[in-house]
Design a protein around this motif. Structure first.
Motif, PDB file in Angstrom:
ATOM      1  N   ARG A  38       0.849  -1.204   0.000  1.00  0.00           N
ATOM      2  CA  ARG A  38       0.000   0.000   0.000  1.00  0.00           C
ATOM      3  C   ARG A  38       0.880   1.248   0.000  1.00  0.00           C
ATOM      4  O   ARG A  38       1.844   1.337   0.760  1.00  0.00           O
ATOM      5  CB  ARG A  38      -0.909  -0.016   1.228  1.00  0.00           C
ATOM      6  N   ALA A  39       0.546   2.215  -0.858  1.00  0.00           N
ATOM      7  CA  ALA A  39       1.304   3.469  -0.943  1.00  0.00           C
ATOM      8  C   ALA A  39       0.386   4.650  -0.635  1.00  0.00           C
ATOM      9  O   ALA A  39      -0.747   4.702  -1.126  1.00  0.00           O
ATOM     10  CB  ALA A  39       1.921   3.637  -2.324  1.00  0.00           C
ATOM     11  N   VAL A  40       0.867   5.556   0.198  1.00  0.00           N
ATOM     12  CA  VAL A  40       0.176   6.832   0.427  1.00  0.00           C
ATOM     13  C   VAL A  40       0.890   7.881  -0.415  1.00  0.00           C
ATOM     14  O   VAL A  40       2.111   8.056  -0.298  1.00  0.00           O
ATOM     15  CB  VAL A  40       0.222   7.243   1.914  1.00  0.00           C
ATOM     16  N   VAL A  41       0.141   8.543  -1.302  1.00  0.00           N
ATOM     17  CA  VAL A  41       0.762   9.528  -2.189  1.00  0.00           C
ATOM     18  C   VAL A  41       0.175  10.911  -1.930  1.00  0.00           C
ATOM     19  O   VAL A  41      -0.963  11.059  -1.478  1.00  0.00           O
ATOM     20  CB  VAL A  41       0.609   9.146  -3.687  1.00  0.00           C
ATOM     21  N   GLN A  42       0.971  11.911  -2.238  1.00  0.00           N
ATOM     22  CA  GLN A  42       0.606  13.307  -2.036  1.00  0.00           C
ATOM     23  C   GLN A  42       0.281  13.903  -3.404  1.00  0.00           C
ATOM     24  O   GLN A  42       1.070  13.799  -4.344  1.00  0.00           O
ATOM     25  CB  GLN A  42       1.821  14.014  -1.419  1.00  0.00           C
ATOM     26  N   LEU A  43      -0.889  14.526  -3.510  1.00  0.00           N
ATOM     27  CA  LEU A  43      -1.312  15.102  -4.786  1.00  0.00           C
ATOM     28  C   LEU A  43      -0.722  16.496  -4.954  1.00  0.00           C
ATOM     29  O   LEU A  43      -0.752  17.310  -4.037  1.00  0.00           O
ATOM     30  CB  LEU A  43      -2.839  15.190  -4.846  1.00  0.00           C
ATOM     31  N   PHE A  44      -0.198  16.790  -6.138  1.00  0.00           N
ATOM     32  CA  PHE A  44       0.308  18.132  -6.416  1.00  0.00           C
ATOM     33  C   PHE A  44      -0.814  19.075  -6.829  1.00  0.00           C
ATOM     34  O   PHE A  44      -0.676  20.284  -6.741  1.00  0.00           O
ATOM     35  CB  PHE A  44       1.359  18.089  -7.529  1.00  0.00           C
ATOM     36  N   GLU A  45      -1.908  18.506  -7.342  1.00  0.00           N
ATOM     37  CA  GLU A  45      -3.037  19.340  -7.772  1.00  0.00           C
ATOM     38  C   GLU A  45      -4.293  18.896  -7.031  1.00  0.00           C
ATOM     39  O   GLU A  45      -4.232  18.047  -6.152  1.00  0.00           O
ATOM     40  CB  GLU A  45      -3.224  19.236  -9.295  1.00  0.00           C
TER      41      GLU A  45
END
Length: 457
Positions: A51-58
């Motif tokens: 599982r990956a938690v990603v940060q949105l740039f938009e």
């Protein structure tokens, strides 16, 4: 072959959770393809099993959990760098916003960089002239130093930042000098003020500007200073330039960090900021300095507004631990109309003694600096006594010191935002002010310097 995933499980702006991923690493860049073909960028913040938690740039708007696809690019966020960056204006993600063409990159560099290895550091000891007497004469900036400006809400730190960016230079003619200016979370009006000021004065030709506005995503705010420092590292260590990095406002950066930390449901530290705020700031600040075997250098002036003018607030407090001093702006001086309102007594440059003296500034610099500090401190005490007890309670010497303090604020500190003083002019003004005091009181200056430089009354 880059694999695409249709396993988005959750979106909570600015974060997104993707399941069943393979081989994904921390800080890796990703792309989200929406059902309408639009592509948005993201970055891996956390990996736990598959599982990956990603940060949105938009914005997260329009992301369909069932249909949107995510792919990871196998590389961290990078900035394309080149000498052509000078004179250009970029947004917080390193994209040109000045109407000019895209940069033809000579290299792509990871924006996260690395703090400089302490064993590879060269000691900062060369003078940088900012043209501001309260800095050059009393809290001298040296090449490779980190010297923050502590301001307060409503104080003119923007004008001071623009003045330093416009005027700063090294005295050696054979050195190439550049400014990297990063505006973090500022208003459109402030951004236009900086850019127009650089263009009007011609300073834009040696400046790289990164502008992140208050209405841009918080994630971009976290990337902006790292973009600026990556550009500075290229100019300094690949193109042998002396680079001054100005970051304003670090408080906006820390607020964005707190926002993202809260979205990740991390345990908050002091005043809600993440417990790793010190580490995060240090990884930025410690990218400044001089490297052994390299001609170039990075000197940094981070600017931060202290909430409620509180020096013990976590942002100025932690910044003070990491950097080599601070320049403090005074609300009292601002009310008096002193421009720039630099409060020289609590301000400090820990490396000032290394960058002054014969062969760097002038032989009399150290003595006059100490005498001006001592005279101004005694003069302020005399003025306070006069306020309480009246002028009649002061000795003749105390009246002279009170007059000296008044003139010092008006003439030495209050030079305005357009007056660019050389170090010789600053030292001469200091001697003119010291001539107000009795000669017997000049105890911190060598007698030969008094005889050589003190003007006759």
């Amino acid at each position: 072959m880059i694999k695409e995933y249709k396993t988005i499980r959750q979106v909570a702006n600015p974060l997104m959770v993707v399941d069943q991923v393979e081989g994904v690493t921390y800080n890796e860049l990703g792309e989200i393809r929406l059902t309408n073909g639009e592509v948005r960028r993201c970055k891996v913040l956390e990996v736990e099993g598959n599982r990956a938690v990603v940060q949105l740039f938009e914005s997260a708007q329009g992301i369909n959990l069932a249909e949107s696809k995510v792919r990871f690019l196998g590389r961290p966020q990078e900035l394309g760098v080149s000498g052509d960056m000078l004179g250009r204006v970029f947004n917080g993600m390193g994209e040109p916003i000045d109407g000019g063409p895209a940069i033809l990159a000579e290299a792509y560099m990871d924006i996260n960089g690395l703090p400089m290895n302490p064993a590879a550091r060269a000691y900062p000891d060369e003078f940088i002239q900012t043209g501001v007497s309260a800095i050059d004469g009393l809290n001298t900036l040296v090449r490779g130093q980190k010297l923050p400006i502590f301001s307060g809400s409503g104080l003119p730190h923007a004008a001071l930042a623009a003045q330093i960016a416009r005027q700063a230079r090294v005295l050696q003619d054979d050195e190439k000098f550049a400014v990297v200016f990063a505006a973090i979370g500022i208003t459109f009006e402030e951004s236009e003020y900086f850019i127009e000021d650089f263009r009007r004065t011609g300073a834009i030709d040696r400046t790289v500007v990164f502008s992140n506005l208050a209405n841009d995503p918080a994630v971009e705010r976290i990337a902006t200073p790292r973009m600026a420092l990556t550009a500075a590292e290229y100019l300094a260590f690949e193109m042998d330039m002396q680079v001054l990095v100005i970051l304003t406002d670090i408080t906006n950066y820390a607020e964005a960090l707190r926002e993202v930390s809260a979205a990740k449901k991390e345990v908050p530290g002091r005043r809600g900021y993440p417990g790793y705020l010190y580490t995060d700031l240090a990884t930025m600040y410690e990218r400044a300095g001089r490297r052994q075997g390299k001609r170039g250098s990075i000197t940094m002036i981070p600017i931060l507004t202290m909430p409620e003018d509180d020096k013990t607030h976590p942002i100025p407090d932690l910044t003070g631990y990491i950097t080599e001093g601070q320049i403090i702006l005074s609300r009292d001086l601002h009310r008096k109309g002193i421009v720039p309102p630099i409060d020289v007594l609590p301000s400090l440059s820990r490396l000032k003694d290394k960058g002054i003296g014969e062969g760097k500034t002038r032989e009399d610099h150290s003595g006059t600096m100490n005498q001006l500090f001592a005279g101004y401190s005694r003069g302020k005490d005399a003025k306070e006594l006069m306020t309480i007890l009246g002028e009649a309670a002061l000795s003749d010497d105390d009246k002279l010191f009170a007059k000296f303090a008044e003139e010092f604020e008006k003439v030495y500190v209050g030079q305005g935002n357009t007056n660019n003083r050389s170090i010789e002019e600053t030292l001469t003004i200091g001697w003119d002010l010291l001539s107000i005091l009795p000669k017997r009181e000049l105890k911190r200056i060598k007698m030969e310097h008094i005889e050589k430089y003190l003007p006759e009354k």
